[in-house]
Design a protein around this motif. Structure first.
Motif, PDB file in Angstrom:
ATOM      1  N   VAL A 249      -4.264  -2.146  -8.711  1.00 48.71           N
ATOM      2  CA  VAL A 249      -5.771  -2.641  -8.178  1.00 48.71           C
ATOM      3  C   VAL A 249      -5.460  -3.882  -9.712  1.00 48.71           C
ATOM      4  CG1 VAL A 249      -7.980  -3.026  -7.924  1.00 48.71           C
ATOM      5  CG2 VAL A 249      -6.770  -1.575  -6.506  1.00 48.71           C
TER       6      VAL A 249
ATOM      7  N   THR B   8     -10.605   5.213  -9.366  1.00 51.34           N
ATOM      8  CA  THR B   8      -9.206   5.882  -8.976  1.00 51.34           C
ATOM      9  C   THR B   8     -10.827   6.823  -8.106  1.00 51.34           C
ATOM     10  OG1 THR B   8      -8.837   7.624 -10.432  1.00 51.34           O
ATOM     11  CG2 THR B   8      -7.406   5.955  -9.436  1.00 51.34           C
TER      12      THR B   8
ATOM     13  N   ASP C 211      -7.134   2.402 -11.619  1.00 55.15           N
ATOM     14  CA  ASP C 211      -5.944   1.826 -10.592  1.00 55.15           C
ATOM     15  C   ASP C 211      -5.124   0.963 -11.487  1.00 55.15           C
ATOM     16  OD1 ASP C 211      -4.204   1.482  -8.557  1.00 55.15           O
ATOM     17  OD2 ASP C 211      -5.746   2.092  -7.335  1.00 55.15           O
TER      18      ASP C 211
ATOM     19  N   SER D  37     -15.153   0.515  -5.996  1.00 55.98           N
ATOM     20  CA  SER D  37     -14.682   1.551  -5.473  1.00 55.98           C
ATOM     21  C   SER D  37     -13.190   1.803  -6.084  1.00 55.98           C
ATOM     22  CB  SER D  37     -15.241   1.776  -3.541  1.00 55.98           C
ATOM     23  OG  SER D  37     -15.140   1.127  -3.041  1.00 55.98           O
ATOM     24  N   GLU D  38     -12.370   0.218  -5.793  1.00 53.57           N
ATOM     25  CA  GLU D  38     -11.238   0.410  -5.760  1.00 53.57           C
ATOM     26  C   GLU D  38     -10.466  -0.084  -6.896  1.00 53.57           C
ATOM     27  OE1 GLU D  38     -10.415  -2.385  -2.499  1.00 53.57           O
ATOM     28  OE2 GLU D  38     -10.995  -1.757  -0.971  1.00 53.57           O
TER      29      GLU D  38
ATOM     30  N   THR E 236     -17.373  -3.798  -3.219  1.00 53.65           N
ATOM     31  CA  THR E 236     -16.292  -3.195  -3.151  1.00 53.65           C
ATOM     32  C   THR E 236     -14.880  -2.470  -4.115  1.00 53.65           C
ATOM     33  OG1 THR E 236     -16.921  -3.261  -0.034  1.00 53.65           O
ATOM     34  CG2 THR E 236     -14.544  -1.820  -1.324  1.00 53.65           C
ATOM     35  N   LYS E 237     -14.633  -4.392  -4.155  1.00 49.41           N
ATOM     36  CA  LYS E 237     -13.291  -4.082  -5.246  1.00 49.41           C
ATOM     37  C   LYS E 237     -13.888  -3.302  -6.307  1.00 49.41           C
ATOM     38  CE  LYS E 237      -9.461  -6.161  -4.126  1.00 49.41           C
ATOM     39  NZ  LYS E 237      -7.996  -5.113  -3.528  1.00 49.41           N
TER      40      LYS E 237
END
Length: 392
Positions: free
Chosen positions: A127, A72, A124, A68-69, A64-65
């Motif tokens: 992150v 942006t 991002d 998607s994270e 997930t990181k």
């Protein structure tokens, strides 16, 4: 056309996972296979099972990181861009293999995805900064924990886990009753059993930690694109890793060609325990961790701690007030040799910090650990920025 691209993407993803299985089985179960505690086939089976458990439970946090994270706008993961990212991961890892350096799959994957995100203006930075900070902090933690263990606890651990294999099998099956029961062979002592169980358990922990972090490196781009759901991606990745463990990993198990498995058994257990624990911890946070870098720095810490171990408390209060001593770390403990006074050690046996690491090799590993991810990052950025087909 979309279906064909998806098939190509899945095949490349599985190829990356296949190579992960081939490269990580040796470090995980090399000590167990090398000490005859387990067969290569059993090691491959355990690798497949525990990698999948790590991927299925904690590994989805890292997927997930990265998927998607870290960006942006996850829409940047088209099928075409996902295939290209996986391609750059594979090429960069190939460069590491050419130079004989176990490259960090996690850092390489993050670099390739960051290159894509930079080209598309969707990285991002918060992150990314969090990931980079943990990349710096985790090896420092590993270094100091290994140094403390090496300086104060290694000798005791070595006596506890050292395996002196007996001539017969470890276990036999007692079929005298209605239900067959495994029992210790008459030549097996409990210390041998404990050491064998320990080294196999550490291998399982390493396999689990690899699953928690490395599954994302093979499937995150496709999951991020939305073309492949999380659960099927993890299953496909786990299958590919298991295939790699049963095939190409047999060669790495033969040669023990990694920084971890070249160590004495006790040292390998210490380094693997520290590294695996840190990788699992970071995976819980969703941070893609570099097992190889943490392990390399832990090796240095363990070697430094062993080479600078000073006199024990009983020796310090002796009446003759002899000078403190330092030990030729692993060699003296494992061979049962007396501890030499400071200044009288055999210089050939303590090459700048003990027998656990060579400075030139360490420098080459650290250099390539940064060069390989940089290749993936720069290559991905230039491609996605200037090749018109991607439309950035």
């Amino acid at each position: 056309m979309v279906e064909l691209l998806l098939v190509v993407g899945v095949l490349i993803s599985m190829f990356v996972a296949y190579n992960i299985g081939g490269s990580t089985t040796g470090p995980a179960f090399g000590p167990a296979v090398g000490s005859d505690a387990i067969s290569k086939t059993a090691a491959a089976a355990l690798m497949g099972v525990f990698f999948f458990l790590g991927a299925w439970t904690i590994g989805r946090n890292v997927v997930t990181k990265l998927g998607s994270e870290l960006v942006t706008n996850p829409g940047i993961f088209t099928l075409e861009s996902s295939i290209a990212v996986l391609f750059f991961i594979g090429i960069a890892l190939f460069v590491g293999n050419v130079f004989g350096v176990p490259a960090s799959t996690s850092m390489t994957a993050v670099g390739a995805i960051a290159g894509l995100a930079l080209a598309g203006g969707v990285l991002d930075f918060a992150v990314m900064g969090e990931i980079v900070i943990w990349w710096g902090v985790s090896p420092i933690i590993g270094f100091w924990v290994a140094l403390i263990i090496g300086r104060y606890f290694y000798a005791r651990l070595n006596r506890l886990v050292a395996i002196d294999r007996s001539s017969g099998p470890l276990l036999v099956v007692d079929r005298s009753g209605a239900i067959p029961v495994p029992r210790l062979h008459e030549t097996t002592n409990r210390k041998e059993l404990g050491g064998t169980v320990t080294v196999i358990a550490i291998g399982c922990l390493m396999a689990f930690s690899s699953g928690t972090s490395n599954i994302a490196n093979a499937v995150a781009p496709l999951v991020g694109s939305g073309e492949l759901a999380m659960n099927p991606a993890i299953i496909l990745g786990g299958v590919a890793v298991a295939i790699g463990a049963f095939t190409i990993a047999r060669r790495t198990l033969d040669t023990m060609g990694s920084d971890i498995t070249e160590l004495p058994l006790t040292a390998a257990i210490v380094v693997a325990s520290i590294s695996s624990t840190l990788v699992v911890f970071l995976s819980v946070l969703g941070i893609p961790a570099s097992f190889v870098i943490i392990a390399t720095v832990s090796i240095i810490g363990l070697g430094w701690g062993r080479a600078t171990r000073t006199v024990t408390l009983p020796d310090a209060v002796r009446d003759d007030k002899t000078p403190p001593v330092t030990v030729d770390a692993l060699a003296a403990d494992e061979a049962g040799e007396p501890v030499p006074p400071i200044g009288e050690e055999d210089a050939d046996r303590i090459p700048q910090g003990g027998e656990l690491f060579d400075p030139a090799t360490t420098a080459r590993v650290v250099l390539m650990q940064n060069v390989v991810p940089a290749i993936a990052t720069v290559g991905a950025y230039l491609t996605f920025r200037y090749v018109p087909v991607f439309g950035f």
